[in-house]
Design a protein around this motif. Structure first.
Motif, PDB file in Angstrom:
ATOM      1  N   LYS A 224       0.893  -1.236   0.035  1.00  8.76           N
ATOM      2  CA  LYS A 224      -0.014   0.033   0.033  1.00  8.76           C
ATOM      3  C   LYS A 224       0.851   1.310   0.127  1.00  8.76           C
ATOM      4  N   PRO A 225       0.476   2.228  -0.853  1.00  2.00           N
ATOM      5  CA  PRO A 225       1.251   3.380  -0.768  1.00  2.00           C
ATOM      6  C   PRO A 225       0.892   4.436   0.349  1.00  2.00           C
ATOM      7  N   TYR A 226       2.183   4.975   0.919  1.00  2.00           N
ATOM      8  CA  TYR A 226       1.614   6.200   2.086  1.00  2.00           C
ATOM      9  C   TYR A 226       2.359   7.359   1.568  1.00  2.00           C
ATOM     10  N   GLU A 227       2.101   8.522   2.425  1.00  2.00           N
ATOM     11  CA  GLU A 227       2.405   9.749   2.110  1.00  2.00           C
ATOM     12  C   GLU A 227       3.551   9.664   1.396  1.00  2.00           C
ATOM     13  N   ARG A 228       3.999  10.737   0.700  1.00  2.00           N
ATOM     14  CA  ARG A 228       5.197  11.096  -0.193  1.00  2.00           C
ATOM     15  C   ARG A 228       6.150  11.553   0.809  1.00  2.00           C
ATOM     16  N   PHE A 229       7.366  11.133   0.711  1.00  2.00           N
ATOM     17  CA  PHE A 229       8.519  11.834   1.433  1.00  2.00           C
ATOM     18  C   PHE A 229       9.712  12.487   0.324  1.00  2.00           C
ATOM     19  N   THR A 230       9.393  13.720   0.559  1.00  2.00           N
ATOM     20  CA  THR A 230      10.169  14.674  -0.643  1.00  2.00           C
ATOM     21  C   THR A 230      11.529  14.821  -0.426  1.00  2.00           C
ATOM     22  N   ASP A 231      12.014  15.375  -1.321  1.00  2.00           N
ATOM     23  CA  ASP A 231      13.668  15.628  -1.481  1.00  2.00           C
ATOM     24  C   ASP A 231      14.085  16.463  -0.065  1.00  2.00           C
ATOM     25  N   LYS A 232      13.036  17.335   0.261  1.00  2.00           N
ATOM     26  CA  LYS A 232      13.151  18.500   1.393  1.00  2.00           C
ATOM     27  C   LYS A 232      13.055  17.814   2.440  1.00  2.00           C
ATOM     28  N   ASP A 233      12.176  16.832   2.733  1.00  2.00           N
ATOM     29  CA  ASP A 233      12.133  15.993   3.905  1.00  2.00           C
ATOM     30  C   ASP A 233      13.443  15.233   4.024  1.00  2.00           C
ATOM     31  N   CYS A 234      14.014  14.606   3.062  1.00  2.00           N
ATOM     32  CA  CYS A 234      15.037  13.830   2.984  1.00  2.00           C
ATOM     33  C   CYS A 234      16.448  14.584   3.491  1.00  2.00           C
ATOM     34  N   ALA A 235      16.437  15.908   2.886  1.00  2.00           N
ATOM     35  CA  ALA A 235      17.655  16.791   3.373  1.00  2.00           C
ATOM     36  C   ALA A 235      17.696  17.088   4.740  1.00  2.00           C
ATOM     37  N   TYR A 236      16.364  17.427   5.247  1.00  2.00           N
ATOM     38  CA  TYR A 236      16.201  17.633   6.534  1.00  2.00           C
ATOM     39  C   TYR A 236      16.593  16.489   7.417  1.00  2.00           C
ATOM     40  N   TYR A 237      16.513  15.294   7.263  1.00  2.00           N
ATOM     41  CA  TYR A 237      16.891  14.076   7.844  1.00  2.00           C
ATOM     42  C   TYR A 237      18.358  14.014   7.852  1.00  2.00           C
ATOM     43  N   GLU A 238      18.603  14.210   6.675  1.00  2.00           N
ATOM     44  CA  GLU A 238      20.298  14.216   6.614  1.00  2.00           C
ATOM     45  C   GLU A 238      21.114  15.136   7.397  1.00  2.00           C
ATOM     46  N   LYS A 239      20.621  16.381   7.387  1.00  2.00           N
ATOM     47  CA  LYS A 239      20.896  17.370   8.396  1.00  2.00           C
ATOM     48  C   LYS A 239      20.900  16.946   9.677  1.00  2.00           C
ATOM     49  N   TYR A 240      19.859  16.556  10.213  1.00  2.00           N
ATOM     50  CA  TYR A 240      19.641  15.943  11.174  1.00  2.00           C
ATOM     51  C   TYR A 240      20.569  14.792  11.957  1.00  2.00           C
ATOM     52  N   PHE A 241      20.718  13.999  11.025  1.00  2.00           N
ATOM     53  CA  PHE A 241      21.754  12.972  11.409  1.00  2.00           C
ATOM     54  C   PHE A 241      23.169  13.224  11.090  1.00  2.00           C
ATOM     55  N   GLY A 242      23.412  14.166  10.553  1.00  2.00           N
ATOM     56  CA  GLY A 242      24.821  14.599   9.825  1.00  2.00           C
ATOM     57  C   GLY A 242      25.317  13.749   8.801  1.00  2.00           C
ATOM     58  N   SER A 276      18.319   2.631   8.074  1.00  2.00           N
ATOM     59  CA  SER A 276      17.247   2.023   9.008  1.00  2.00           C
ATOM     60  C   SER A 276      17.124   3.064  10.303  1.00  2.00           C
ATOM     61  N   MET A 277      18.332   3.393  10.806  1.00  2.00           N
ATOM     62  CA  MET A 277      18.050   4.543  12.022  1.00  2.00           C
ATOM     63  C   MET A 277      17.466   5.603  11.465  1.00  2.00           C
ATOM     64  N   MET A 278      17.624   6.211  10.334  1.00  2.00           N
ATOM     65  CA  MET A 278      17.070   7.470   9.725  1.00  2.00           C
ATOM     66  C   MET A 278      15.547   7.135   9.724  1.00  2.00           C
ATOM     67  N   VAL A 279      15.072   6.052   9.078  1.00  2.00           N
ATOM     68  CA  VAL A 279      13.697   5.844   8.765  1.00  2.00           C
ATOM     69  C   VAL A 279      13.202   5.675   9.906  1.00  2.00           C
ATOM     70  N   ALA A 280      13.640   4.987  10.995  1.00  2.00           N
ATOM     71  CA  ALA A 280      13.111   4.896  12.309  1.00  2.00           C
ATOM     72  C   ALA A 280      12.735   6.268  12.955  1.00  2.00           C
ATOM     73  N   GLU A 281      13.641   7.131  12.751  1.00  2.00           N
ATOM     74  CA  GLU A 281      13.527   8.515  13.320  1.00  2.00           C
ATOM     75  C   GLU A 281      12.455   9.155  12.653  1.00  2.00           C
ATOM     76  N   VAL A 282      12.280   9.010  11.298  1.00  2.00           N
ATOM     77  CA  VAL A 282      10.999   9.808  10.748  1.00  2.00           C
ATOM     78  C   VAL A 282       9.816   9.108  11.144  1.00  2.00           C
ATOM     79  N   PHE A 283       9.546   8.033  11.414  1.00  2.00           N
ATOM     80  CA  PHE A 283       8.389   7.400  12.130  1.00  2.00           C
ATOM     81  C   PHE A 283       7.966   7.577  13.356  1.00  2.00           C
ATOM     82  N   LEU A 284       9.067   7.829  14.305  1.00  2.00           N
ATOM     83  CA  LEU A 284       9.045   8.189  15.709  1.00  2.00           C
ATOM     84  C   LEU A 284       8.676   9.743  15.518  1.00  2.00           C
TER      85      LEU A 284
END
Length: 718
Positions: A224-242, A276-284
């Motif tokens: 099942k498809p869920y909400e989109r994860f945009t490039d902007k979202d990915c850039a935020y979590y990249e910065k969050y985890f360094g 997996s750590m980044m994905v888990a942070e998005v879910f949390l």
């Protein structure tokens, strides 16, 4: 507390101690007593009623005289079942959020009978023969013993299909206690064939039960498809985890978040754990629960350490699959590490959990599942399914021009390289040509810090051979016991736990209060023998390596050399891979074992063997990785009769009469209804514990009850 409650508490503890002593007195001289004692202690930790405690001790006494090759596998199954006895309950005032959060129904003592356990017949039959209960096999449903027999004799456990002649050959050769299986079970080859189903295209056969499991997996394979994860979202979590993710990793993160079922295939060192750590942070951060699952306890501990370094608060949970399977507690997102190690039944259980997202993460080139039927992680990659697949190939752990990375990549591409001869280099990949009788001196010369030796087969014999050479003439021997799988153990020798254990660590807090913490030592943990016991540098309690006092080494192996399975998940600066007389690399999955072995090295890999072994290595590299045959993408009209589990034949006995004993032979204190009976030195065997707390002789019992001390005690109003 009134007087009656106090008397009951004293009486109960005294009877518990008496049951414990009866157990020890009966079985302490048995060869495999150490296994039975551990089972008894684990069961007692569940705080059973007196009658349950007594019946479990009676049950364990039936193993007196059972051969070790049957007792040990049965003991392992009982150990897995013990957590289902008296499972922890929620407090009455705690609301249940979901129906599935309810704790499992408690099993009874009678459910531990081996006939009720998923045992192989080669382990079950010797026990039933010993107890005179072979007649129970005739009560077993025909469907059950045929399907169990097919799984037991199946030539290739990772593929549910095999040629018919191989299955027939395995059936003809299957013996228990030097008797063919048909001597014990009403089975025949003609009847067994009716429980097989042919592959739709090939002349190979599988158990109908295993094909039915595949049909059930097919029904649940939907994405099942869920909400989109945009490039902007990915850039935020990249910065969050360094982090600075490559394009493969960004795609993998997006696929895992946007889909309900994702398969992530990644080579060693490509960043699966980081993703997996980044994905888990998005879910949390979205307010969803996250659960990591692993097959092995060792992998779970590694995951927990990564979670501790990646999350400050609101951390995801991490458990082994076995622990989660007891309750099947529901969470929003399940991330399965080591997914290449799960079988069909385990995958079906995960799909039926109905989590919002299921992410299967692993490397199909690693070692195949152990003691499981099927390898669905590989099949899901090769077939056309409604699931999202992501592949990681870019190496991040080491530079792309690293000789180790190049050798691994060429091995994957089936291009054997001509390795240079080793002459003392500190980094790279080399081959050392020498015969087996020259191996141990070379081992001693190469050994250094963060070094390990891997032997894909016969590693225990190699460890003993190395020990005899290195310790020759060493008088400092610390142990020699009938329980040891090896004859001697010396100071500073490496050992590895072959069975998980829980240790009680006693310490003091800042106020001087005694604190008892439980530390888990998983299977595969390396340790060093010291004068005080086995010290585990990998496991620390309050920053200090955990020390285990060991008196019998039945749960240990010498660790001068280990198999690829034992080292999976670990990395070492220097790895020595011994290929002398290793023939299992020629069979299905042999290249997976070789690949797992060479990916353990970080700086230096030395492969050692003769000229013939070098030729075998080249053939292994030129072959394909294991590709088990499945039909997960094809559902067939197959109906199965529901197999009704056998009722336990165990008789639940009324509690026998025991004279209370002053203390237990085990070390733990007893806490009953708020009354703590401190562990004290055992009174003489001709003494008994009176309700007033006095230890007296049996001959003085009547006189004591008439004494002023006793009468004055029972008049006290608490």
């Amino acid at each position: 507390m009134n007087l009656n409650d106090y008397d009951d508490a004293i009486e109960k503890v005294g009877v518990q101690n008496a049951i414990d002593h009866d157990f020890v007195d009966t079985l302490s001289g048995v060869k495999d007593y150490i296994y039975l004692k551990e089972l008894y202690e684990r069961f007692v930790a569940r705080r059973p009623a007196l009658s349950d405690r007594y019946n479990f001790s009676v049950f364990l006494k039936t193993f007196n005289g059972v051969q070790s090759n049957a007792l040990i596998p049965i003991a392992k199954e009982i150990e897995l079942l013990i957590p289902k006895f008296n499972p922890p309950r929620r407090p009455d005032h705690t609301p249940l959020i979901r129906k599935d959060d309810r704790p499992p129904k408690s099993i009874g003592v009678v459910d531990f009978h081996p006939i009720c356990l998923p045992l192989k017949f080669k382990h079950l039959i010797p026990y039933l023969a010993h107890t005179g209960e072979l007649y129970l096999l005739t009560r077993m449903p025909e469907d059950e013993f045929y399907y169990r027999l097919i799984d037991e004799i199946h030539p290739d456990a990772c593929s549910i299909y095999s040629p018919l002649y191989k299955i027939e050959t395995a059936y003809d050769k299957y013996t228990v206690n030097k008797q063919h299986i048909s001597y014990f079970l009403p089975v025949s080859w003609t009847k067994l064939q009716s429980y097989l189903i042919q592959h739709p295209e090939k002349h190979i056969w599988a158990s109908k039960q295993n094909k039915f499991v595949e049909n059930e997996i097919y029904k649940h394979l939907s994405c099942k498809p869920y909400e989109r994860f945009t490039d902007k979202d990915c850039a935020y979590y990249e910065k969050y985890f360094g982090l600075n993710l490559n394009h493969e990793q960004k795609t993998a993160v997006t696929d895992a978040i946007e889909n309900s079922l994702t398969l992530l295939q990644g080579n060693a060192g490509c960043g699966k754990s980081t993703i997996s750590m980044m994905v888990a942070e998005v879910f949390l951060q979205a307010g969803e629960k996250v659960l990591f699952l692993t097959i092995s306890t060792k992998a779970r501990n590694l995951l927990r350490s990564k979670i501790d370094t990646s999350f400050v608060s609101h951390k995801p949970a991490a458990h082994t699959y076995a622990k989660w399977a007891i309750t099947h507690s529901r969470v929003d997102n399940i991330i399965v590490d080591e997914s290449s190690m799960i079988g069909n039944e385990q995958l079906l259980t995960l799909l039926r959990a109905r989590s919002k997202r299921l992410i299967l993460m692993g490397d199909a080139k690693q070692i195949l599942p152990v003691k499981q039927i099927g390898c669905p992680f590989i099949s899901l990659q090769n077939g056309t399914f409604e699931i999202k697949k992501s592949v990681l190939t870019i190496q991040n752990r080491q530079a792309s021009d690293n000789p180790l990375v190049h050798f691994i990549q060429e091995t994957v591409k089936k291009n054997p390289l001509e390795l240079p001869e080793y002459t003392g280099e500190l980094e790279g990949v080399f081959y050392k040509t020498l015969n087996e009788d020259k191996f141990v001196p070379f081992y001693s010369e190469l050994k250094c810090d963060n070094f390990f030796c891997i032997k894909p087969a016969h590693y225990e014999l190699l460890s003993i051979q190395i020990q005899r050479t290195i310790q020759k003439g060493n008088p400092i021997k610390t142990s020699k016991s009938v329980y040891n799988p090896f004859n001697k153990i010396y100071l500073d020798e490496p050992v590895i736990r072959s069975k998980a254990a829980k240790l009680s660590i006693v310490s003091q807090d800042l106020l001087g209060n005694v604190v008892v913490d439980t530390v888990e030592v998983p299977n595969g943990t390396l340790g060093v023998m010291t004068s005080r016991g086995v010290e585990y540098s990998e496991i620390k309690h309050k920053g200090v390596p955990v020390l285990e006092k060991v008196f019998a080494f039945d749960d240990f192996q010498l660790a001068y050399a280990l198999s690829a399975h034992k080292t999976q998940g670990s990395e070492y600066d220097v790895v020595l891979l011994a290929l002398h007389n290793v023939r299992n690399l020629q069979f299905e999955g042999g290249k997976n074992i070789f690949y797992s072995s060479i990916t353990r090295a970080k700086k230096l890999l030395v492969i050692c063997g003769s000229h013939e072994d070098k030729a075998l290595m080249r053939k292994t590299i030129e072959t394909n990785f294991a590709c088990p045959i499945h039909t997960l993408d094809r559902s067939t009209n197959l109906t199965m009769n529901r197999i009704v589990p056998m009722e336990s034949p165990m008789i639940y006995r009324p509690l026998a009469h025991f004279e209370p004993r002053y203390s237990s032979p085990f070390k733990d204190n007893h806490v009953v209804k708020g009354v703590v009976i401190e562990e004290v030195e055992e009174a003489p065997k001709d003494n008994y514990l009176c309700k007033c707390g006095a230890s007296i002789k049996y001959a003085s019992k009547k006189a004591h009850e008439q004494s002023k001390k006793h009468k004055s005690f029972i008049k006290i109003d608490f």
